[in-house]
Design a protein around this motif. Structure first.
Motif, PDB file in Angstrom:
ATOM      1  N   TYR A  38     -18.557  47.737  50.811  1.00 12.59           N
ATOM      2  CA  TYR A  38     -19.459  46.639  51.142  1.00 12.59           C
ATOM      3  C   TYR A  38     -20.877  46.874  50.624  1.00 12.59           C
ATOM      4  O   TYR A  38     -21.559  45.934  50.208  1.00 12.59           O
ATOM      5  N   GLU A  63     -19.710  30.893  63.773  1.00 12.88           N
ATOM      6  CA  GLU A  63     -19.644  31.621  62.504  1.00 12.88           C
ATOM      7  C   GLU A  63     -18.845  30.788  61.520  1.00 12.88           C
ATOM      8  O   GLU A  63     -17.648  30.593  61.676  1.00 12.88           O
ATOM      9  N   ARG A  80     -15.580  31.665  55.184  1.00 14.42           N
ATOM     10  CA  ARG A  80     -14.262  32.288  55.143  1.00 14.42           C
ATOM     11  C   ARG A  80     -14.388  33.713  54.603  1.00 14.42           C
ATOM     12  O   ARG A  80     -14.905  33.913  53.497  1.00 14.42           O
ATOM     13  N   PRO A  81     -13.968  34.704  55.375  1.00 15.87           N
ATOM     14  CA  PRO A  81     -14.078  36.084  54.891  1.00 15.87           C
ATOM     15  C   PRO A  81     -13.194  36.310  53.676  1.00 15.87           C
ATOM     16  O   PRO A  81     -12.108  35.749  53.563  1.00 15.87           O
ATOM     17  N   ARG A  82     -13.672  37.154  52.772  1.00 16.28           N
ATOM     18  CA  ARG A  82     -12.911  37.501  51.587  1.00 16.28           C
ATOM     19  C   ARG A  82     -12.571  38.986  51.573  1.00 16.28           C
ATOM     20  O   ARG A  82     -13.271  39.786  52.181  1.00 16.28           O
ATOM     21  N   ARG A  83     -11.521  39.314  50.876  1.00 12.15           N
ATOM     22  CA  ARG A  83     -11.027  40.690  50.855  1.00 12.15           C
ATOM     23  C   ARG A  83     -11.683  41.452  49.717  1.00 12.15           C
ATOM     24  O   ARG A  83     -11.808  40.966  48.598  1.00 12.15           O
ATOM     25  N   SER A 113     -18.322  38.491  53.829  1.00 12.78           N
ATOM     26  CA  SER A 113     -17.380  38.835  54.896  1.00 12.78           C
ATOM     27  C   SER A 113     -17.428  37.880  56.082  1.00 12.78           C
ATOM     28  O   SER A 113     -16.678  38.061  57.047  1.00 12.78           O
ATOM     29  N   ALA A 114     -18.305  36.846  56.028  1.00 13.65           N
ATOM     30  CA  ALA A 114     -18.460  35.903  57.148  1.00 13.65           C
ATOM     31  C   ALA A 114     -18.691  36.666  58.448  1.00 13.65           C
ATOM     32  O   ALA A 114     -18.013  36.468  59.450  1.00 13.65           O
ATOM     33  N   ALA A 115     -19.703  37.555  58.434  1.00 15.10           N
ATOM     34  CA  ALA A 115     -19.943  38.444  59.577  1.00 15.10           C
ATOM     35  C   ALA A 115     -21.377  38.334  60.076  1.00 15.10           C
ATOM     36  O   ALA A 115     -21.938  39.300  60.585  1.00 15.10           O
TER      37      ALA A 115
END
Length: 442
Positions: free
Chosen positions: A216, A203, A206-209, A79-81
């Motif tokens: 999660y 950060e 790349r966040p993914r869906r 999630s790039a979090a």
């Protein structure tokens, strides 16, 4: 890969600067001693119950990190979090550390619960901040960057603890109304000093869906399972984690019990306690920087193994301190100051070199997940080490029990034998664009 900007590297390193206030003031120098000798206060039993309960509280907090760390790492990669997870651990540590003010003599369970929660926040945050390391430069520069972070951390510990010792005074029942402020002081220092991290650290990724119907936590568990199944492709990293396990078991004992050992075995006075703190911080910073510089020139594995060899010497000297004092006709606390300088150099170098090696062996797209396993190995080690020393000291006393560390560092050194640094870096590079995935890209 290009090196990140100086400002971003400094912002990353400032988290090490900030969180050392927690490590030193709460775990090593002040609150650990306060808990065993004042909050529990079983002097008639040589503080063995207090030492055991302290070990149990820390071990439980590390068990929680073992469970949560790899899953959180997998979720952060997907999630790039990473910054959001890092911020959550930061807030948890600050809030629960400040609440240590309310732990009075006899409030043993409150003290244990707050240590469990605050140390969980601090310890899992270590893995979160370490996962940014591979983004900050090419593999050949990670030794210096990691060493810079550790060195700045020890300077932060020196600054925070110097002020605390100056204003809070000695650890004793008579001075309890002053020394109880150690929790709020450590929390405030951490809160302010870590601000540059959240301002300047980037950060990446790349966040993914998520796939429909997925969550999660399930995602994290699946990705961790996939990484475990693929561990044969990263055999050098696997051996490194085995070595880290034994090394960190010994280091967590040293961190949690050095000042308790000084009070109970060496029986130092307040002046020596303060001097020891300064000596350890300065030598640890020098060790992190010096060995970080060496690491980029002679190799991370060799540097790491050399540091472990020094730890074997340091533990022997710690155990022999009372005897050496008799040989030389001086007080044990004077010998212990010299021993502390050797241990300080080892403390900075082992942790810095180990973290840099993980950064070299971790595929770029799975950095947070692999550092989650680094955290898992370290925290499993803490559980084994702290419970081991707690039970051993309850049986044979703290002086003899410290030899457990000698065995741990010897096993850590033996586990470095199969590691091939070049092969480990090549494996990470070959798989840098491959990772188990669940879901679709945004």
């Amino acid at each position: 890969m290009q090196r990140a900007s100086k400002r971003e590297i400094f912002g990353w390193a400032m988290f090490d600067f900030a969180n050392q206030a927690y490590t030193l003031l709460i775990i090593t120098v002040v609150f650990g001693d306060l808990f065993t000798r004042v909050i529990v206060g079983d002097a008639h039993q040589d503080y063995r119950l207090g030492n055991l309960l302290w070990s149990v509280a820390l071990a439980v907090s590390y068990l929680a990190v073992v469970i949560a760390g790899p899953v959180c790492g997998a979720i952060m990669d997907f999630s790039a979090a990473r910054k959001r997870f890092l911020f959550a651990s930061y807030v948890l540590t600050i809030v629960t550390t400040s609440m240590l003010y309310f732990v009075a003599p006899g409030y043993i369970w409150l003290g244990m619960w707050l240590i469990i929660l605050s140390n969980f926040g601090y310890a899992i945050g270590e893995s979160f901040i370490a996962s940014f390391l591979p983004d900050l430069g090419p593999p050949e520069a990670l030794g210096w960057i990691s060493g810079f972070g550790w060195a700045l951390g020890y300077i932060g510990g020196l600054v925070s603890t110097a002020f605390a010792l100056l204003f809070l005074g000695e650890v004793s029942l008579e001075n309890f109304d002053n020394v109880r402020w150690v929790g709020p002081f450590a929390a405030g220092f951490f809160m302010v000093a870590a601000i540059p991290t959240f301002l300047w650290l980037r950060e990446r990724g790349r966040p993914r869906r998520l796939a429909r119907g997925s969550g999660y936590v399930v995602l994290g568990m699946r990705r961790v399972a996939a990484t475990v199944r693929a561990v044969r492709a990263y055999r050098d990293l696997a051996w490194l984690l085995v070595s880290v396990f034994f090394a960190m078991a010994g280091i967590y004992i040293i961190i949690a019990f050095t000042f308790i050992y000084g009070s109970q075995v060496v029986r130092w006075d307040e002046g020596t306690r303060v001097t020891m703190f300064v000596v350890v911080q300065l030598t640890a910073a020098a060790g992190a920087l010096g060995f970080g510089f060496l690491q980029d020139r002679i190799g991370a594995k060799f540097t790491y193994a050399m540091s472990l060899s020094l730890w074997l010497l340091a533990v022997l000297l710690i155990y022999a301190t009372p005897a050496m004092a008799g040989w030389f006709g001086v007080e044990p606390q004077q010998v212990f100051l010299v021993v502390g300088s050797v241990a300080g150099v080892c403390l900075g170098s082992v942790q810095s070199a180990g973290r840099a090696l993980v950064g070299q062996f971790a595929p770029h797209l799975k950095a947070a997940e692999f550092f989650g396993f680094w955290g898992l190995s370290s925290k499993l080690a803490a559980i084994v080490g702290l419970l081991g020393i707690g039970l051993l000291q309850a049986w044979v006393g703290l002086h003899t029990a410290i030899l457990f560390c000698l065995l741990l560092f010897a096993l850590a050194l033996a586990a470095t034998g199969p590691i091939n640094e070049a092969r480990g870096r090549n494996a990470a590079h070959a798989r840098r664009n491959r990772s188990p995935s669940t879901g679709t890209a945004v």
